[in-house]
Design an enzyme around this catalytic site. Structure first.
Site, mmCIF file in Angstrom:
data_model
loop_
_atom_site.group_PDB
_atom_site.id
_atom_site.type_symbol
_atom_site.label_atom_id
_atom_site.label_comp_id
_atom_site.label_asym_id
_atom_site.label_seq_id
_atom_site.Cartn_x
_atom_site.Cartn_y
_atom_site.Cartn_z
ATOM 1 N N CYS A 118 -0.570 4.411 2.170
ATOM 2 C CA CYS A 118 -0.753 4.371 3.628
ATOM 3 C C CYS A 118 -0.362 2.993 4.146
ATOM 4 O O CYS A 118 0.811 2.630 4.046
ATOM 5 C CB CYS A 118 -2.156 4.814 4.047
ATOM 6 S SG CYS A 118 -3.542 3.997 3.238
ATOM 7 N N SER A 119 -1.309 2.219 4.664
ATOM 8 C CA SER A 119 -0.917 0.933 5.245
ATOM 9 C C SER A 119 -2.048 -0.077 5.154
ATOM 10 O O SER A 119 -2.214 -0.894 6.043
ATOM 11 C CB SER A 119 -0.525 1.126 6.705
ATOM 12 O OG SER A 119 -1.648 1.648 7.404
ATOM 13 N N CYS A 120 -2.820 -0.015 4.075
ATOM 14 C CA CYS A 120 -3.961 -0.914 3.920
ATOM 15 C C CYS A 120 -3.475 -2.360 3.965
ATOM 16 O O CYS A 120 -2.480 -2.711 3.330
ATOM 17 C CB CYS A 120 -4.669 -0.627 2.604
ATOM 18 S SG CYS A 120 -5.326 1.052 2.561
ATOM 19 N N CYS B 162 0.893 -1.160 0.000
ATOM 20 C CA CYS B 162 0.000 0.000 0.000
ATOM 21 C C CYS B 162 0.926 1.204 0.000
ATOM 22 O O CYS B 162 1.475 1.560 1.041
ATOM 23 C CB CYS B 162 -0.897 -0.002 1.230
ATOM 24 S SG CYS B 162 -1.859 1.518 1.381
#
Lengths: 198, 116, 103
Positions: free
Chosen positions: A106-108, A103
């Protein structure tokens, strides 16, 4: 650069305490709910869930077909669903196709099957390079792929959450589903590792 | 505002909150269509990364209808539209030094795409 | 926005650095930030896109030198203040009080 976790200034811990105390006082947050949330993600949800999904797909071709067709529904058959896994897509590694998840923005990450993401997955080095130099990143993880293997990177910019179905390693004929699940690692379901033969 | 209580946690965790929107919105593209990612540079929220802007790809999957972050982040409504997995070759994104075999799939909303 | 969060393809960020047997949380305050986010998000104080945009609006140098849960703290605090749920003044005052050993 603070890629790795470093102890924050004590200000941060204090700031968090101040925020929680204020929200509790205003009746907007129930501290017992916080405890419950933390316990869920620290102790109940994690990559062992995803490993069970993978093992089931390895032993049951019908399940595997359902998993690749509708990841959300097939994963829910094993009781895993919810936050950050509302819409799941499972992608299959094959001898000539290796998938890798990232991702960049962000940090999906698929929480119900893999738990909360590790620090490196959320940090700048991986997010920067997984898209432009996936083979280099994989090499750092100890995965060297032949030139005739296609690397397919999946950047999860929307609300779909992905999980890799790794290849079943050789030498596992006759192993039970539970034994197979024990071989599956978190990184294999991100695509930064292969499942090693027992 | 509703307050999350301890007894609600399990239900929330198990159910989540899908951004899928149950709206009958027509898809602008179908699997196999050639597309070009728009070159947009809004100073506001977008989920269209710089590295893909202006690049040519192919629609690989139609994921269905979802809320659009560019409006949803700014109180301007959900603007429901189709999200696709769009496939780009590594060479299209990174130039001739990239592997000719490798590729990248990225999720994109209708409003990020033009026909190529 | 063309922010620091848009990292795909950037160079110079250093090697990927996995931690062996990494715990889910490293510090107690990380647990609390995670819980606060789920509780306020679940309570409908903001949506996921507002949450992400709050992180993207961080000062770029601050973004790169802080851990992920500090990003979360930043956006939760920013959004609750912008929406008028709390004020920066009362949050600062509460922090000062706690620093002096109050509760």
């Amino acid at each position: 650069m603070a890629h790795r976790h470093t102890a924050p200034p004590s200000d941060t811990a204090l700031r968090v305490k101040a925020l929680e105390s204020l929200l509790v006082e205003k009746g907007l947050v129930d501290p017992k709910a916080l405890d419950e949330v933390i316990d869920t993600y620290e102790n109940k949800v994690g990559p062992r869930n995803g490993a069970k999904v993978v093992a089931r797909a390895w032993v049951n071709p019908d399940y595997k077909a359902r998993l690749l067709d509708d990841g959300t529904a097939a994963i829910a058959e094993l009781g895993f669903s919810g936050v950050q896994g509302e819409d799941m897509v499972v992608i299959e590694n094959k001898p000539k196709v290796h998938n890798l998840l990232v991702c960049t923005l962000c940090s999906c990450y698929p929480w119900p099957t893999l738990g909360l993401p590790p620090v490196w997955y959320k940090a700048a080095p991986y997010r920067a390079r997984a898209v432009s130099d996936p083979r280099g990143v994989l090499k750092e993880f100890g995965v060297t792929l032949a030139d005739d293997v296609e690397v397919r990177v999946w950047d999860s910019t929307a609300e779909l959450r992905y999980m890799v179905l790794p290849e079943r390693p050789g030498g596992t004929d006759g192993m039970s589903e539970a034994e197979l699940a024990a071989l599956v690692t978190r990184d294999a379901m991100i695509g930064t590792a292969k499942v090693a033969a027992p | 505002m509703p307050v999350l209580t301890a007894d609600m946690v399990e239900g929330l965790v198990k159910t989540g909150a899908s951004c899928r929107v149950d709206a009958d919105v027509k898809a602008k593209f179908k699997q196999g269509d050639k597309v070009i990612a728009r070159n947009i540079n809004p100073p506001t929220h977008t989920r269209l990364p710089r590295y893909v802007r202006g690049k040519r790809g192919v629609i690989a999957l139609d994921h269905g209808v979802f809320a659009f972050p560019d409006t949803s982040a700014h109180g301007k409504g959900e603007t429901p539209q189709h999200v696709y997995s769009v496939r780009f070759t590594a060479r299209e994104l990174w130039g001739k030094d990239a592997s000719e075999r490798d590729s990248l799939n990225i999720d994109m909303w209708d409003d990020y795409l033009d026909p190529a | 926005m063309n922010g620091i969060h848009d990292l795909g393809g950037m160079h110079g960020m250093g090697p990927v650095d996995p931690e062996r047997n990494e715990p889910v949380f490293h510090e107690e305050w990380e647990r609390r930030v995670f819980g606060l986010m789920i509780a306020t998000f679940g309570g409908g104080h903001y949506n996921v896109d507002e949450f992400r945009h709050g992180i993207e609006r961080m000062d770029p140098a601050h973004y790169l030198t802080t851990s992920y849960y500090e990003h979360w703290l930043h956006t939760v605090e920013t959004l609750l203040i912008e929406k008028g749920t709390i004020t920066r003044k009362e949050l600062d005052a509460r922090q000062a009080k706690l620093a002096k050993g109050g509760s």
